[in-house]
Motif scaffolding. Structure first.
Motif, short mmCIF file in Angstrom:
data_model
loop_
_atom_site.label_atom_id
_atom_site.label_comp_id
_atom_site.label_asym_id
_atom_site.label_seq_id
_atom_site.Cartn_x
_atom_site.Cartn_y
_atom_site.Cartn_z
N PRO A 1 -15.42 -28.77 -22.59
CA PRO A 1 -16.01 -28.65 -23.99
C PRO A 1 -17.15 -29.88 -24.01
CG PRO A 1 -14.02 -29.58 -24.24
CD PRO A 1 -13.85 -29.45 -22.90
N GLY A 2 -16.94 -30.89 -23.10
CA GLY A 2 -17.84 -32.15 -23.28
C GLY A 2 -17.22 -33.22 -24.01
N THR A 3 -18.12 -33.83 -24.53
CA THR A 3 -17.68 -35.20 -25.42
C THR A 3 -17.43 -35.04 -26.80
OG1 THR A 3 -18.60 -36.57 -23.80
CG2 THR A 3 -18.03 -37.81 -25.74
N MET A 4 -16.13 -35.16 -27.59
CA MET A 4 -16.23 -35.03 -28.79
C MET A 4 -17.15 -35.87 -29.55
SD MET A 4 -12.86 -34.40 -31.37
CE MET A 4 -12.57 -36.43 -31.52
N SER A 5 -17.90 -35.05 -30.52
CA SER A 5 -18.77 -35.59 -31.30
C SER A 5 -18.54 -35.92 -32.85
CB SER A 5 -20.19 -34.99 -31.06
OG SER A 5 -20.74 -35.14 -29.75
N ARG A 6 -17.94 -34.81 -33.35
CA ARG A 6 -17.49 -34.77 -34.50
C ARG A 6 -16.29 -33.66 -34.70
NH1 ARG A 6 -21.60 -33.61 -39.96
NH2 ARG A 6 -20.06 -34.24 -41.43
N SER A 7 -15.49 -34.14 -35.81
CA SER A 7 -14.21 -33.41 -36.04
C SER A 7 -14.38 -33.17 -37.70
CB SER A 7 -13.23 -33.71 -35.41
OG SER A 7 -12.66 -34.94 -36.00
N GLU A 8 -13.36 -32.76 -38.16
CA GLU A 8 -13.19 -32.53 -39.47
C GLU A 8 -13.12 -34.03 -40.31
OE1 GLU A 8 -13.71 -30.09 -42.49
OE2 GLU A 8 -13.71 -29.41 -40.58
N TRP A 9 -13.76 -34.12 -41.34
CA TRP A 9 -13.59 -35.32 -42.15
C TRP A 9 -14.51 -36.41 -41.51
CZ3 TRP A 9 -13.10 -33.20 -46.62
CH2 TRP A 9 -12.07 -32.26 -46.78
N ASP A 10 -15.06 -36.30 -40.16
CA ASP A 10 -15.76 -37.41 -39.69
C ASP A 10 -17.04 -37.35 -40.51
OD1 ASP A 10 -13.69 -38.00 -37.79
OD2 ASP A 10 -14.86 -37.13 -36.08
N PRO A 11 -17.59 -38.56 -40.63
CA PRO A 11 -18.96 -38.81 -41.10
C PRO A 11 -20.01 -38.16 -40.31
CG PRO A 11 -18.20 -40.81 -40.16
CD PRO A 11 -17.14 -39.90 -40.02
N PRO A 12 -21.34 -37.84 -40.60
CA PRO A 12 -22.50 -37.32 -39.77
C PRO A 12 -22.43 -38.52 -38.62
CG PRO A 12 -22.85 -37.33 -41.88
CD PRO A 12 -21.62 -38.04 -41.98
N VAL B 1 -16.73 -30.23 -32.97
CA VAL B 1 -18.12 -30.28 -32.21
C VAL B 1 -18.37 -31.26 -31.24
CG1 VAL B 1 -20.77 -30.29 -32.43
CG2 VAL B 1 -19.22 -29.43 -34.12
N TYR B 2 -18.39 -30.49 -29.78
CA TYR B 2 -18.56 -31.43 -28.59
C TYR B 2 -19.96 -31.30 -28.26
CZ TYR B 2 -13.53 -30.99 -28.25
OH TYR B 2 -12.17 -31.08 -28.25
N ASP B 3 -20.45 -32.54 -27.37
CA ASP B 3 -21.60 -32.59 -26.68
C ASP B 3 -21.49 -32.29 -25.44
OD1 ASP B 3 -24.25 -33.36 -25.63
OD2 ASP B 3 -24.35 -35.19 -27.08
N SER B 4 -22.15 -31.47 -24.88
CA SER B 4 -22.09 -31.10 -23.18
C SER B 4 -22.95 -31.92 -22.47
CB SER B 4 -22.19 -29.82 -23.03
OG SER B 4 -21.23 -28.91 -23.40
N GLY B 5 -23.92 -32.65 -23.14
CA GLY B 5 -24.79 -33.64 -22.44
C GLY B 5 -25.79 -33.04 -21.69
N ASN B 6 -26.08 -31.80 -21.84
CA ASN B 6 -27.00 -30.99 -21.03
C ASN B 6 -26.64 -30.63 -19.52
OD1 ASN B 6 -29.30 -32.81 -23.09
ND2 ASN B 6 -29.42 -30.65 -22.88
N ARG B 7 -25.19 -30.71 -19.65
CA ARG B 7 -24.48 -30.38 -18.51
C ARG B 7 -23.98 -29.13 -18.39
NH1 ARG B 7 -22.21 -36.01 -18.41
NH2 ARG B 7 -20.91 -34.79 -19.74
#
Length: 154
Positions: A15-26, A5-11
């Motif tokens: 894909p934006g900045t990677m925020s969370r991938s498999e096995w990452d904590p919340p 899951v990436y964050d496009s930062g409202n732009r």
């Protein structure tokens, strides 16, 4: 299963900045965490009900971007990833937090890899219809029941 899951930062960038991938904590971003969980539920729906290992049946990563654009009241499959707007703040809420919208977008990917429908005209209409139906199937699968809200989209 690999979710990213990436964050496009409202732009309007993907894909934006990677925020969370498999096995990452919340993360501190509840929208990122909800989208991550919904990707897992969508994967489980297609795997359990239809024997699909991701949208291509070959364990493709489920990639999505949240917070796409400014006040974007939409979600989409680009041909390689999903993206979700935060809504317009009035009529539409955040699309990344909706189970049926997440499954709807992944169904576009399943259709791309299995049916090869051209996304135009009548076949485009069939593509949209199938995505609506499977979005709600996966919503009912996740909830473990069908109720009055099951067939409401979004």
């Amino acid at each position: 299963l690999t979710r990213i899951v990436y964050d496009s930062g409202n732009r309007s960038i993907l894909p934006g900045t990677m925020s969370r991938s498999e096995w990452d904590p919340p993360t501190p971003d509840a929208v990122v965490n909800t989208q991550y969980d919904l990707l897992g539920s969508t994967y489980a729906c297609f795997q359990s009900l239809f024997g699909r290992d991701s949208f291509d049946s070959r364990d493709a990563s489920l990639v999505s971007s949240v917070h796409y654009g400014s006040r974007v009241a939409n979600a989409a499959w680009t041909g390689s990833q999903m993206f979700f707007g935060d809504g317009d703040g009035a009529r539409y809420g955040n699309f990344a937090t909706s189970m049926d919208v997440t499954a709807h977008e992944m169904t576009h990917a399943v259709t791309q890899y299995s049916a090869g429908l051209v996304y135009s005209g009548e076949s485009g209409g069939m593509n949209e219809s199938m995505s609506d139906v499977f979005g709600n199937v996966c919503e009912a699968f996740r909830a473990g029941r069908i109720d009055g809200n099951t067939w409401l989209v979004g």
